[in-house]
Design a protein around this motif. Sequence first.
Motif, mmCIF file in Angstrom:
data_model
loop_
_atom_site.group_PDB
_atom_site.id
_atom_site.type_symbol
_atom_site.label_atom_id
_atom_site.label_comp_id
_atom_site.label_asym_id
_atom_site.label_seq_id
_atom_site.Cartn_x
_atom_site.Cartn_y
_atom_site.Cartn_z
ATOM 1 N N MET A 65 9.463 -9.377 1.041
ATOM 2 C CA MET A 65 9.845 -8.059 1.558
ATOM 3 C C MET A 65 9.039 -6.894 0.977
ATOM 4 O O MET A 65 8.875 -5.866 1.625
ATOM 5 N N CYS A 66 8.566 -7.020 -0.251
ATOM 6 C CA CYS A 66 8.083 -5.861 -1.011
ATOM 7 C C CYS A 66 6.679 -5.417 -0.594
ATOM 8 O O CYS A 66 5.741 -5.460 -1.384
ATOM 9 N N SER A 67 6.562 -4.983 0.653
ATOM 10 C CA SER A 67 5.252 -4.596 1.171
ATOM 11 C C SER A 67 4.823 -3.233 0.643
ATOM 12 O O SER A 67 5.470 -2.225 0.928
ATOM 13 N N MET A 68 3.758 -3.203 -0.150
ATOM 14 C CA MET A 68 3.185 -1.931 -0.613
ATOM 15 C C MET A 68 1.687 -2.102 -0.769
ATOM 16 O O MET A 68 1.229 -3.099 -1.321
ATOM 17 N N TYR A 69 0.971 -1.109 -0.267
ATOM 18 C CA TYR A 69 -0.486 -1.126 -0.364
ATOM 19 C C TYR A 69 -0.852 -0.266 -1.574
ATOM 20 O O TYR A 69 -0.753 0.963 -1.531
ATOM 21 N N ILE A 99 -0.047 4.682 -3.259
ATOM 22 C CA ILE A 99 0.904 3.725 -2.681
ATOM 23 C C ILE A 99 1.133 4.054 -1.206
ATOM 24 O O ILE A 99 1.579 5.160 -0.864
ATOM 25 N N GLU A 100 0.813 3.092 -0.343
ATOM 26 C CA GLU A 100 0.929 3.315 1.109
ATOM 27 C C GLU A 100 1.646 2.144 1.765
ATOM 28 O O GLU A 100 1.720 1.054 1.198
ATOM 29 N N PRO A 101 2.151 2.348 2.970
ATOM 30 C CA PRO A 101 2.761 1.225 3.695
ATOM 31 C C PRO A 101 1.684 0.320 4.304
ATOM 32 O O PRO A 101 0.524 0.699 4.371
ATOM 33 N N TRP A 102 2.059 -0.882 4.753
ATOM 34 C CA TRP A 102 1.150 -1.734 5.542
ATOM 35 C C TRP A 102 0.717 -0.921 6.765
ATOM 36 O O TRP A 102 1.535 -0.219 7.359
ATOM 37 N N PHE A 107 2.982 -3.452 12.957
ATOM 38 C CA PHE A 107 3.935 -3.158 11.858
ATOM 39 C C PHE A 107 4.200 -1.653 11.805
ATOM 40 O O PHE A 107 3.759 -0.969 10.885
ATOM 41 N N PRO A 108 4.909 -1.083 12.780
ATOM 42 C CA PRO A 108 5.091 0.375 12.764
ATOM 43 C C PRO A 108 5.921 0.828 11.554
ATOM 44 O O PRO A 108 6.833 0.123 11.133
ATOM 45 N N VAL A 109 5.580 1.982 11.030
ATOM 46 C CA VAL A 109 6.313 2.529 9.885
ATOM 47 C C VAL A 109 7.708 2.971 10.339
ATOM 48 O O VAL A 109 7.859 3.629 11.369
ATOM 49 N N ILE A 110 8.725 2.563 9.583
ATOM 50 C CA ILE A 110 10.092 3.011 9.864
ATOM 51 C C ILE A 110 10.346 4.294 9.078
ATOM 52 O O ILE A 110 10.768 5.304 9.620
ATOM 53 N N LYS A 111 10.056 4.235 7.793
ATOM 54 C CA LYS A 111 10.228 5.411 6.941
ATOM 55 C C LYS A 111 9.436 5.174 5.651
ATOM 56 O O LYS A 111 9.484 4.059 5.104
ATOM 57 N N ASP A 112 8.762 6.185 5.178
ATOM 58 C CA ASP A 112 7.984 6.099 3.937
ATOM 59 C C ASP A 112 7.152 4.801 3.863
ATOM 60 O O ASP A 112 6.227 4.636 4.636
ATOM 61 N N ALA A 168 -2.106 -6.690 6.336
ATOM 62 C CA ALA A 168 -2.395 -5.414 5.676
ATOM 63 C C ALA A 168 -3.810 -5.391 5.108
ATOM 64 O O ALA A 168 -4.478 -4.356 5.127
ATOM 65 N N ALA A 169 -4.277 -6.533 4.613
ATOM 66 C CA ALA A 169 -5.595 -6.582 3.980
ATOM 67 C C ALA A 169 -6.712 -6.620 5.013
ATOM 68 O O ALA A 169 -7.794 -6.077 4.791
ATOM 69 N N CYS A 170 -6.442 -7.270 6.148
ATOM 70 C CA CYS A 170 -7.492 -7.511 7.139
ATOM 71 C C CYS A 170 -7.951 -6.217 7.793
ATOM 72 O O CYS A 170 -7.130 -5.408 8.222
ATOM 73 N N LYS A 171 -9.258 -6.030 7.910
ATOM 74 C CA LYS A 171 -9.758 -4.805 8.533
ATOM 75 C C LYS A 171 -9.418 -4.778 10.023
ATOM 76 O O LYS A 171 -9.463 -3.728 10.646
ATOM 77 N N ASN A 172 -9.078 -5.938 10.589
ATOM 78 C CA ASN A 172 -8.694 -6.013 11.998
ATOM 79 C C ASN A 172 -7.179 -6.130 12.172
ATOM 80 O O ASN A 172 -6.708 -6.388 13.276
ATOM 81 N N ALA A 173 -6.430 -6.006 11.088
ATOM 82 C CA ALA A 173 -4.984 -6.232 11.125
ATOM 83 C C ALA A 173 -4.651 -7.510 11.887
ATOM 84 O O ALA A 173 -3.805 -7.542 12.775
ATOM 85 N N SER A 174 -5.343 -8.579 11.521
ATOM 86 C CA SER A 174 -5.136 -9.864 12.185
ATOM 87 C C SER A 174 -4.060 -10.659 11.459
ATOM 88 O O SER A 174 -3.969 -10.625 10.229
ATOM 89 N N ALA A 175 -3.259 -11.380 12.242
ATOM 90 C CA ALA A 175 -2.168 -12.161 11.656
ATOM 91 C C ALA A 175 -2.513 -13.646 11.590
ATOM 92 O O ALA A 175 -1.637 -14.496 11.445
#
Lengths: 250, 228
Positions: A65-69, A99-102, A107-112, A168-175
Amino acid sequence: MNLTLKVWRQSGPDAEGRMETYQVKDISGDMSFLEMMDVLNAQLIEKGEEPVVFDHDCREGICGMCSMYINGRPHGPKQHTTTCQLHMRSFKDGDTIHIEPWRASAFPVIKDLMVDRSSFDRVIQAGGYISVNTSGNTLDANAIPVPKDDADAAFDAATCIGCGACVAACKNASAMLFVSAKVSQLSLLPQGKVEAAERVKNMVAQMDKEGFGNCTVTGACEAECPKGISLENIARMNREYLKAQLTPGK
Amino acid sequence: MSSSALLKSSLAKKYWMAFTGLFLCLFLVGHLAGNLQLFIPGEEGQLQFNAYAKFMTTNPLVQALSYIVYLSIIFHAVDGALLTVKNRKARPVNYQYSNPSANSPWTSRNMGILGTVILVFIVVHMSNFWYEMHFGQIPTDADGNKDLHTVVVAAFTDASIGLVYVIGYVLAMAAISFHLVHGFQSAFQSLGVRSKSLMKPIQIAGYLFAILIPLAFAVIPVYIHATH
Ligand code: SF4
Ligand code: FES
């Protein structure tokens, strides 16, 4: 140690966001990164400000769960480490931490710092399962012989915690790393082989539909994955998908 | 089999990138074999090179092959551009602070830019030589063949622009080299050709190919400039 934090603040999904600067003092090296964030939030609440919203659950590196960039990398600077398992001793007194979100359209931002990762759930729903009857007459899995190498590779793939650091790491946001780990985990084992072709086709179709990017083999996902999931899984998925497309089916 | 998935899905687009890319690697080897004849000195070298150029532009089999090469280049470029656009869309808002060099090599993140440099080079290169050979007014040699040899030598030894061409050519070969360092290995990964025992050989072959082939190409104009 005393630190300067630059944190992404965004009040809602459609709101404009911005980086805000905060100071935290007397942070112990034994604190986890999330505990440091708790200190920041306690400070904000005392001042009557909105605390920083971030996702977390197990705080022991297994829920994803702890997604932080953190400082330009998912889950921060340490290899094979989730944010909750990252300790403040990895930083120095006086450091500035970004510190940023994915960041991904899927992965749309919900809040912060909190993002909506339900796109991963929909990819799993599209085929990340085996169809077995669980109404009381389930076979003992150990009764089916599995070659040791296959069992090991499947188990390695199964350690994926669905955290999304690969995206989050991928420059193409690939899953691709996530999806290929799930495809591999199931299709390497006899119980999963039966539906292998349908599974890979459906999961890839859903992955594309969610708007993830394409794999350009930069290897950033593998380098940042907290569970060390290998690019070998992506090659396996490429192979399985090609096979599934070229085999005449129904 | 769903034929649309073999064109439109994200994985299929990568299969085509890999397939056309590897095919163009083969083409490079063939092209280099022709260029190496520029090392043959004197009139003998001139006549042989021109005879070879005539064969390459008139033999029906070679012509058919060359159309596949043109198509592959166009397909590789268009498919690559489409993938790049889609990949940009997958991350509409970028990070404020990012450190990509911590987790991936520069070449792997800049294939589009390298590819664009290569495409520009191909256009200039083809208008210099390919266009001249097919449609230009060029003199004939002692055997009556179009004298492409003289056109090539003149381009790289021209008093005003020759050195610029040589430098441009060498830089373009460097771009191809960086493109191949990532592209060669990646093509195998995209096609699913990977195993513990295949990893090392593919990597070594990739590095050797990416360094030696562009290097051999680049040496030729330098040699021509230095010796004429
Ligand atoms: S593959 Fe790794 S980085 Fe991606 S979701 Fe799974 S555990 Fe996280
Ligand atoms: S909070 Fe569960 S993995 Fe970090």
